[in-house]
Design a protein around this motif. Structure first.
Motif, PDB file in Angstrom:
ATOM      1  N   PRO A   1       0.820  -1.219   0.000  1.00 19.41           N
ATOM      2  CA  PRO A   1       0.000   0.000   0.000  1.00 19.41           C
ATOM      3  C   PRO A   1       0.849   1.263   0.000  1.00 19.41           C
ATOM      4  N   THR A   2       0.310   2.314  -0.601  1.00 15.14           N
ATOM      5  CA  THR A   2       0.971   3.620  -0.607  1.00 15.14           C
ATOM      6  C   THR A   2       0.349   4.536   0.446  1.00 15.14           C
ATOM      7  N   PHE A   3      -0.702   4.071   1.102  1.00 12.56           N
ATOM      8  CA  PHE A   3      -1.399   4.874   2.117  1.00 12.56           C
ATOM      9  C   PHE A   3      -1.787   6.240   1.568  1.00 12.56           C
ATOM     10  N   GLY A   4      -2.388   6.204   0.387  1.00 14.04           N
ATOM     11  CA  GLY A   4      -2.879   7.439  -0.217  1.00 14.04           C
ATOM     12  C   GLY A   4      -1.788   8.370  -0.688  1.00 14.04           C
ATOM     13  N   GLY A   5      -0.595   7.825  -0.921  1.00 14.15           N
ATOM     14  CA  GLY A   5       0.499   8.658  -1.396  1.00 14.15           C
ATOM     15  C   GLY A   5       1.313   9.280  -0.285  1.00 14.15           C
ATOM     16  N   ASN A   6       0.895   9.077   0.966  1.00 13.97           N
ATOM     17  CA  ASN A   6       1.623   9.669   2.096  1.00 13.97           C
ATOM     18  C   ASN A   6       2.763   8.739   2.512  1.00 13.97           C
TER      19      ASN A   6
ATOM     20  N   HIS B   1      -5.560   7.334   6.959  1.00 17.28           N
ATOM     21  CA  HIS B   1      -5.065   6.654   5.752  1.00 17.28           C
ATOM     22  C   HIS B   1      -4.807   5.168   6.038  1.00 17.28           C
ATOM     23  N   LEU B   2      -4.218   4.894   7.195  1.00 18.12           N
ATOM     24  CA  LEU B   2      -3.906   3.507   7.558  1.00 18.12           C
ATOM     25  C   LEU B   2      -5.185   2.689   7.726  1.00 18.12           C
ATOM     26  N   LEU B   3      -6.175   3.260   8.399  1.00 20.72           N
ATOM     27  CA  LEU B   3      -7.436   2.541   8.621  1.00 20.72           C
ATOM     28  C   LEU B   3      -8.152   2.269   7.301  1.00 20.72           C
TER      29      LEU B   3
ATOM     30  N   SER C   1     -14.634   6.705  -4.326  1.00 23.23           N
ATOM     31  CA  SER C   1     -13.403   7.463  -4.601  1.00 23.23           C
ATOM     32  C   SER C   1     -12.300   7.079  -3.605  1.00 23.23           C
ATOM     33  N   ASP C   2     -12.639   6.900  -2.309  1.00 20.52           N
ATOM     34  CA  ASP C   2     -11.641   6.494  -1.322  1.00 20.52           C
ATOM     35  C   ASP C   2     -11.171   5.062  -1.578  1.00 20.52           C
ATOM     36  N   ALA C   3     -12.096   4.206  -1.976  1.00 21.80           N
ATOM     37  CA  ALA C   3     -11.728   2.815  -2.247  1.00 21.80           C
ATOM     38  C   ALA C   3     -10.704   2.748  -3.376  1.00 21.80           C
ATOM     39  N   ALA C   4     -10.874   3.582  -4.394  1.00 22.03           N
ATOM     40  CA  ALA C   4      -9.943   3.583  -5.527  1.00 22.03           C
ATOM     41  C   ALA C   4      -8.536   3.976  -5.086  1.00 22.03           C
ATOM     42  N   ILE C   5      -8.448   4.809  -4.059  1.00 27.04           N
ATOM     43  CA  ILE C   5      -7.142   5.275  -3.580  1.00 27.04           C
ATOM     44  C   ILE C   5      -6.510   4.301  -2.593  1.00 27.04           C
ATOM     45  N   TYR C   6      -7.326   3.820  -1.655  1.00 22.69           N
ATOM     46  CA  TYR C   6      -6.772   3.080  -0.519  1.00 22.69           C
ATOM     47  C   TYR C   6      -6.940   1.561  -0.599  1.00 22.69           C
ATOM     48  N   ASN C   7      -8.125   1.116  -0.960  1.00 19.77           N
ATOM     49  CA  ASN C   7      -8.428  -0.309  -0.869  1.00 19.77           C
ATOM     50  C   ASN C   7      -9.551  -0.634  -1.855  1.00 19.77           C
ATOM     51  N   PRO C   8      -9.197  -0.870  -3.122  1.00 21.32           N
ATOM     52  CA  PRO C   8     -10.200  -1.003  -4.193  1.00 21.32           C
ATOM     53  C   PRO C   8     -11.308  -2.008  -3.904  1.00 21.32           C
ATOM     54  N   LYS C   9     -10.988  -3.129  -3.286  1.00 21.16           N
ATOM     55  CA  LYS C   9     -11.997  -4.160  -3.018  1.00 21.16           C
ATOM     56  C   LYS C   9     -12.664  -3.995  -1.646  1.00 21.16           C
ATOM     57  N   ARG C  10     -12.266  -2.934  -0.944  1.00 17.35           N
ATOM     58  CA  ARG C  10     -12.797  -2.672   0.403  1.00 17.35           C
ATOM     59  C   ARG C  10     -12.595  -3.879   1.330  1.00 17.35           C
TER      60      ARG C  10
END
Length: 235
Positions: free
Chosen positions: A92-97, A117-119, A135-144
């Motif tokens: 994971p990139t943690f949203g780029g952070n 971001h971690l959660l 939109s958040d799923a696409a960044i952090y966790n696509p399959k939730r």
């Protein structure tokens, strides 16, 4: 003892009985014993010596328990990150952070946004437990996917209010946590990746840095300042 006397009054015999007690009538004497000043000072000295021995030992035992709890929590996060990699084929990139450390990557938890971001990445939900938006799923966790469940004990206590904060922390209350990931997937992390110092909840105490010589053979490494001594997954 009893004595009996017979007297005649006007020719009529009258019998008189007397009970004579031979027990002396002495007042009760109560004997009390107490500590002398020397004995009292001796007891106080012994208690002081025992306290000086036991209190530090209790503190060390408490730190050891908290260290074990922290290491267990960090290992859970590391396992969740590796499971994320197994599902998606990348760490994971943690949203780029994050920051590049050579061919690997490093993520530092420093504030509530970093925790968020971690959660979102590992739990598939935000801090309030709400499932990720598209939109958040696409960044952090696509399959939730839920790779890890976070509980109240995983969050630090806000020193100003005494309430549970919105930042995860170690068992010592430190919210500054470093996560290093094997981004190039060579099975190891170079010692140069462990140069980031981590601060303690007690701001009056200096930040500490891990002492690492050579590569750490792990795919994910996590550490915090503990109680002034680094608590890490690789130890």
């Amino acid at each position: 003892r009893e004595k009996s006397f017979v007297l005649k009054l006007d020719g009529i015999p009258v019998d008189f009985n007397f009970h004579l007690s031979m027990k002396p009538n002495t007042p009760n004497k109560r004997v009390t014993d107490g500590f002398t000043l020397i004995e009292l000072l001796t007891v106080i000295a012994i208690i002081s010596i025992l306290a000086a021995i036991l209190i530090p030992a209790v503190g060390v035992a408490t730190d050891q328990v908290k260290g074990a709890q922290t290491r267990s929590f960090f290992n859970q996060i590391a396992t969740a990150i590796n499971e994320f990699n197994n599902v998606y084929g990348y760490y994971p990139t943690f949203g780029g952070n994050r920051s590049a450390i050579g061919n690997d990557t490093l993520f530092v938890l420093e504030n509530s946004q970093d925790t968020d971001h971690l959660l979102k990445t590992l739990a598939g939900r935000d801090y309030n437990g709400i499932e990720l938006s598209q939109s958040d799923a696409a960044i952090y966790n696509p399959k939730r996917r839920q790779f890890m469940t976070f509980v109240q004990n995983n969050f630090a206590t806000d020193a100003s209010t005494g309430n549970v904060s919105d930042q995860i922390g170690d068992a010592f209350g430190n919210t500054n946590i470093v996560i290093i990931m094997d981004y190039n997937k060579d099975g190891s992390l170079p010692s140069s990746a462990f140069a980031t110092a981590v601060s303690l909840a007690d701001a009056s105490v200096s930040a500490v840095t891990p002492e690492v010589s050579g590569n750490v053979y792990a795919t994910v490494a996590i550490y915090s300042a503990g109680n002034g001594e680094i608590i890490a997954t690789w130890e």
